[in-house]
Enzyme design. Structure first.
Site, PDB file in Angstrom:
ATOM      1  CB  SER A   1      -0.958   0.012   1.199  1.00  0.00           C
ATOM      2  OG  SER A   1      -0.229   0.076   2.410  1.00  0.00           O
TER       3      SER A   1
ATOM      4  CG  HIS B   1      -1.582   3.583   5.105  1.00  0.00           C
ATOM      5  ND1 HIS B   1      -2.889   3.212   5.019  1.00  0.00           N
ATOM      6  CD2 HIS B   1      -0.888   2.629   4.432  1.00  0.00           C
ATOM      7  CE1 HIS B   1      -2.999   2.072   4.328  1.00  0.00           C
ATOM      8  NE2 HIS B   1      -1.787   1.704   3.962  1.00  0.00           N
TER       9      HIS B   1
ATOM     10  CG  ASP C   1      -5.935   4.244   5.655  1.00  0.00           C
ATOM     11  OD1 ASP C   1      -5.739   3.873   4.480  1.00  0.00           O
ATOM     12  OD2 ASP C   1      -5.047   4.255   6.516  1.00  0.00           O
TER      13      ASP C   1
END
Length: 141
Positions: free
Chosen positions: A32, A80, A105
């Protein structure tokens, strides 16, 4: 056989250093965040609370920081990037997104959910490529 206490002390010190260092390394489990880092890479992190020591203040993270947080939508910590910060009903909330993901998210994140921040040196994230594959294999990921 004579016991060398200096040698034993040296081994104890090395062991403690290795344990502390290991607590500051996280294995990347997904793609990701590609191309910044890849599955199987290891990132160096500083912790919001490491044995009572606050290596960074989660309230002071900023847009662009890559953090590790406890997601309500996933059963493991997520690594992230913070893409936006908003004040919602008096609470600072962070919008977070994987660089390789099309959308953020699914839920805003509070500072209390942020556990770690990926270390940067001269605006570059500290990443050790590929050596986390063994850990992923052992954990069945």
């Amino acid at each position: 056989m004579e016991i060398d206490f200096k040698e034993i002390a040296l081994y104890v010190i090395i062991f403690i250093i290795v344990i502390i260092a290991a607590q500051h390394l996280d294995v990347v489990v997904s793609g990701s965040m590609e191309p910044v880092f890849y599955r199987g890479d290891i990132v160096l992190v500083e912790k919001a609370d490491f044995l009572g020591i606050h290596e960074f203040n989660a309230d002071d993270v900023k847009v662009g920081d890559v953090v590790v947080y406890d997601a309500v939508w996933f059963d493991q910590p997520v690594i992230h990037r913070i893409i936006d910060i908003k004040n919602i009903n008096g609470t600072t909330m962070y919008m977070i997104k994987g660089d390789n993901n099309d959308s953020p998210d699914p839920y805003y994140v509070q500072a209390s959910q942020i556990r770690e921040k990926v270390v940067t040196i001269d605006d570059n994230l500290v990443v050790i490529p590929k050596i986390g594959y063994l850990s992923l294999w052992l954990r069945g990921l």
